[in-house]
Design a protein around this motif. Structure first.
Motif, PDB file in Angstrom:
ATOM      1  N   TYR A 249       0.817  -1.212   0.000  1.00  0.00           N
ATOM      2  CA  TYR A 249       0.000   0.000   0.000  1.00  0.00           C
ATOM      3  C   TYR A 249       0.849   1.259   0.000  1.00  0.00           C
ATOM      4  N   PHE A 269      -8.371   3.715  -3.947  1.00  0.00           N
ATOM      5  CA  PHE A 269      -7.968   2.835  -2.859  1.00  0.00           C
ATOM      6  C   PHE A 269      -8.718   3.237  -1.592  1.00  0.00           C
ATOM      7  N   ASP A 273      -7.289  -1.716   1.757  1.00  0.00           N
ATOM      8  CA  ASP A 273      -6.380  -2.123   0.688  1.00  0.00           C
ATOM      9  C   ASP A 273      -4.981  -2.525   1.147  1.00  0.00           C
ATOM     10  N   ASN A 280      -5.073  -8.853  -2.886  1.00  0.00           N
ATOM     11  CA  ASN A 280      -3.883  -8.009  -2.998  1.00  0.00           C
ATOM     12  C   ASN A 280      -2.681  -8.642  -3.695  1.00  0.00           C
TER      13      ASN A 280
END
Length: 398
Positions: A249, A269, A273, A280
């Protein structure tokens, strides 16, 4: 340097060296080969090369299916069908970034959503295969903060734990303040709030992303590596999955393929996330084909364990649908079995279908919301006797 600091490196070198003995990518692998995108040395994958006549016949049928499913050729992602690891048909289209006009190609990683669970499960199973982990170990023996006594690793893998979905309780601002959530945060919230389970462990099937968020933490605990590194060293690198990675992230938001709503509006996002294991992972159809091909080797996982992966665990209700260890399935009275996993996260939808009896992989990834990837399993009767009935789009969600 203290031994405790050396442990992650010692474990990584030992495990990866063991894997590389059995899963070295051959030097003559080329990403541009249309017939075979993967040759993994020493995996003893004995699958016949398909004839040109077979490729042409099946390829024409698949192309017809593709044009019917995407009549405007508006696929925003990738689609691939392969037999014995050899590509029969593939197509790519759309943009990874519409503003920058960055086109999607065979090497563009796309968020595969819940198909990530298949890969998370594979690493857990490899740890089990290496006697680093017991499939029936209690989760709280691995994660001491975990407050539920009777839930095991197997129950996380086959969605029989009864855990509540973290996306739901974290949506309550009295519980979570909407700052970016991590897997450890989810575990900490369990320890703090001891949320009620949806049902008694192992009583029934209940698909839940939380199961795989906890499995990611178990991978970290056992390997002494973060999940991203463990996935890379144990699975992606040994299988030559060069365009596959776990989203970070903090580092990848500016470079990762974006996702879009059906009307092409960007999906931003959000605070969920940064949770991984259940989602992911970014990958490509060709890299997923590499993974699929590896599963036909007895050296990838031992046959006894592999049998446990591809069996159903939930028979509380009649019907063909079931779930193994990280894989969905249809089991028909005729004896035919079809294995698959679908995914949906933001605008990303994905489908991975593996016809084990017929050594066929069907893979569709999209970064623009669409039900169409969920329909590619309807190609299965082209390769075997699969009694597939038409379903409504909403019934095909992951």
């Amino acid at each position: 340097m203290k031994l405790s600091r050396l442990l992650p490196y010692i474990f990584a070198v030992t495990l990866v060296s063991c894997l590389k003995e059995k899963t070295t990518v051959a030097e003559n692998t080329t990403e541009t080969e249309k017939d075979t995108v993967l040759r993994i040395a020493q995996l003893d994958i004995k699958l016949n090369k398909v004839s040109n006549a077979y490729k042409n016949a099946k390829g024409n049928s698949i192309e017809h299916f593709y044009k019917k499913l995407w009549p405007k050729n508006d696929l925003s992602g990738g689609f691939l069908v392969a037999k014995n690891g050899q590509i029969l048909y593939e197509n790519y289209g759309g943009f990874a970034n519409r503003t920058a006009k960055e086109e999607i190609t065979s090497q563009t990683p796309i968020h595969i959503a819940s198909v990530s669970k298949v890969l998370t499960a594979a690493v857990v199973l490899k740890l089990i295969d290496r006697d680093k982990l017991d499939v029936d170990a209690k989760v709280n023996s691995l994660l001491p903060e975990f407050p539920y006594e009777d839930i095991t690793v197997r129950m996380l893998l086959n969605h029989r734990s009864g855990l509540p979905n973290y996306a739901y309780f974290c949506d309550d601002r009295a519980i979570w303040d909407r700052k970016v959530l991590t897997n450890q945060d989810v575990l900490n919230l369990f320890a703090e709030h001891k949320f009620n389970l949806y049902f008694k462990p192992d009583k029934k099937f209940g698909y839940c992303n939380t199961n795989y968020a906890m499995l990611a933490l178990i991978i970290e605990k056992v390997t002494h590596m973060n999940y991203r590194d463990a996935m890379k060293k144990i699975l992606f690198e040994p299988l030559g999955m060069k365009n596959t990675y776990v989203f970070d992230y903090d580092k990848d938001r500016s470079t990762a393929s974006l996702s879009y709503k059906g009307n092409n509006v960007l999906y931003g996002f959000d605070f969920l996330d940064n949770v991984y294991g259940d989602k992911n992972i970014y990958s490509t159809p060709r890299d997923l084909l590499k993974f699929d091909l590896a599963t036909y080797s007895k050296k990838f996982l031992n046959p006894k364990l592999l049998k446990e992966v591809f069996q159903g665990y939930s028979y509380e209700h009649k019907g063909t649908k079931n779930y193994g260890l990280g894989i969905r399935m249809h089991e028909w009275e005729s004896g035919e079995k079809l294995f698959y996993h679908n995914g949906w996260w933001h605008g990303n939808t994905s489908s991975y279908v593996t016809l084990k009896k017929d050594t066929v992989a069907i893979i569709a990834l999209s970064n623009k919301f669409s039900y169409k990837p969920y329909k590619v399993w309807k190609l299965s009767p082209l390769f075997g006797h699969y009694p597939i009935k038409p379903e409504k789009d909403e019934d095909l969600l992951e």
